[in-house]
Design a protein around this motif. Structure first.
Motif, mmCIF file in Angstrom:
data_model
loop_
_atom_site.group_PDB
_atom_site.id
_atom_site.type_symbol
_atom_site.label_atom_id
_atom_site.label_comp_id
_atom_site.label_asym_id
_atom_site.label_seq_id
_atom_site.Cartn_x
_atom_site.Cartn_y
_atom_site.Cartn_z
ATOM 1 N N GLU A 66 0.768 -1.252 -0.013
ATOM 2 C CA GLU A 66 -0.036 -0.200 0.229
ATOM 3 C C GLU A 66 1.203 1.114 0.258
ATOM 4 O O GLU A 66 1.567 1.427 0.730
ATOM 5 N N PHE A 67 0.759 1.839 -1.287
ATOM 6 C CA PHE A 67 1.345 3.024 -0.926
ATOM 7 C C PHE A 67 1.195 5.267 -0.553
ATOM 8 O O PHE A 67 -0.851 4.803 0.228
ATOM 9 N N ASN A 68 1.548 4.727 1.310
ATOM 10 C CA ASN A 68 0.866 5.779 1.532
ATOM 11 C C ASN A 68 2.046 7.291 1.418
ATOM 12 O O ASN A 68 2.703 7.299 2.544
ATOM 13 N N SER A 70 1.446 10.681 2.502
ATOM 14 C CA SER A 70 1.251 11.127 3.657
ATOM 15 C C SER A 70 2.782 10.494 4.478
ATOM 16 O O SER A 70 3.809 11.255 5.536
ATOM 17 N N GLN A 71 3.291 8.811 5.219
ATOM 18 C CA GLN A 71 4.092 8.559 5.413
ATOM 19 C C GLN A 71 5.208 7.507 4.728
ATOM 20 O O GLN A 71 6.400 7.798 5.091
ATOM 21 N N THR A 72 5.142 8.331 3.468
ATOM 22 C CA THR A 72 6.235 7.425 2.301
ATOM 23 C C THR A 72 6.057 6.312 2.346
ATOM 24 O O THR A 72 7.536 6.759 2.980
ATOM 25 N N SER A 73 5.287 5.644 2.755
ATOM 26 C CA SER A 73 5.882 4.229 3.035
ATOM 27 C C SER A 73 5.274 3.761 1.760
ATOM 28 O O SER A 73 4.606 3.662 0.907
ATOM 29 N N PHE A 74 5.577 2.159 1.628
ATOM 30 C CA PHE A 74 4.942 1.692 0.886
ATOM 31 C C PHE A 74 5.706 0.150 1.419
ATOM 32 O O PHE A 74 6.339 -1.068 0.931
ATOM 33 N N HIS A 75 5.060 -0.438 2.728
ATOM 34 C CA HIS A 75 4.998 -2.122 2.564
ATOM 35 C C HIS A 75 4.509 -2.716 2.016
ATOM 36 O O HIS A 75 3.607 -2.794 1.667
#
Lengths: 116, 114
Positions: A66-68, A70-75
């Motif tokens: 999931e691309f987030n 606001s949190q600059t994450s892609f877990h």
């Protein structure tokens, strides 16, 4: 310039357990996001990618990310892992501005070790 | 069809020797990339070709590194006067070149400089 941080170098997990491999990125421009997998003695293979649209992307073998923004994450997640998922996983980004969208910035990699 | 093919699979060179690493991309792929992967690290971009044109060589670490793709197919990465810090796995990848096209990687050439 972009950078990618994979927060865990090794993740041991038992078979059929859920797993999450974490990836955070830094960029001053919009990016495309990728997960690549490298099975033992094989080359890197694309697992899944986010280009646009739905922020949840899935692979054919049960992984999702999931691309987030606001949190600059892609877990990367999988609800139930198999022994065959044992591999090295790399998170990567490329910027949307460059004409060379194949210029990927990779993280350091996370080794997923699935135990019976 | 066949995937990206790289040769040799392993190369041992003495410091100061020149080496040439070959990449045979997937037929019809216009884009070709070279990456360097040091032990325990992710791959790092070296250079990019679109057909025979080298459009980006910003990742080449020094002028000892040279890459070519004269006919828009097979590519060669040449390293002159090899140094120990050049020891790494050199990965070649190709793609169709359109937006979002996945990179198809070869198995790499492991270079060890002694």
């Amino acid at each position: 310039a972009q950078s990618v941080t994979q927060l865990d170098s090794q993740v041991p997990v038992f078979e059929e357990a859920p797993v999450e491999l974490r990836c955070n990125y830094s960029s001053s421009v919009s990016v495309y996001l990728f997960w690549y997998v490298q099975y033992p003695n094989q080359g890197l293979q694309l697992l899944l990618k986010y280009l646009s649209g739905s922020t949840l992307v899935e692979s054919i073998n049960g992984f999702e990310a999931e691309f987030n923004k606001s949190q600059t994450s892609f877990h990367l997640r999988k609800p139930s892992v198999h022994i065959s998922d044992t591999a090295e996983y790399f998170c990567a980004v490329s910027d949307q501005v460059s004409s060379n969208t194949g210029k990927l910035i990779f993280g350091q990699g996370t080794t997923l070790q699935v135990k019976p | 069809g066949a995937g990206v093919s790289q040769s040799p699979r392993y190369k041992v060179a003495k410091r100061g020797q020149d080496v040439a690493l070959r990449c045979d991309p997937i037929s019809g792929h216009v884009s070709l990339f070279w990456y360097q992967q040091a032990l325990g690290q992710g791959p790092e971009f070296l250079t990019y070709f679109q057909n025979e044109a080298q459009l980006d060589k910003s990742g080449l670490p020094s002028d000892r590194f040279f890459a070519e793709r004269p006919e828009g197919s097979v590519s060669t990465l040449k390293i002159q006067r090899t140094q120990q810090e050049d020891s790494a796995v050199y990965l070649c990848a190709s793609s169709l070149g359109s937006l979002g096209s996945p990179l198809h990687f070869g198995n790499g050439t492991r270079l060890t400089v002694t």
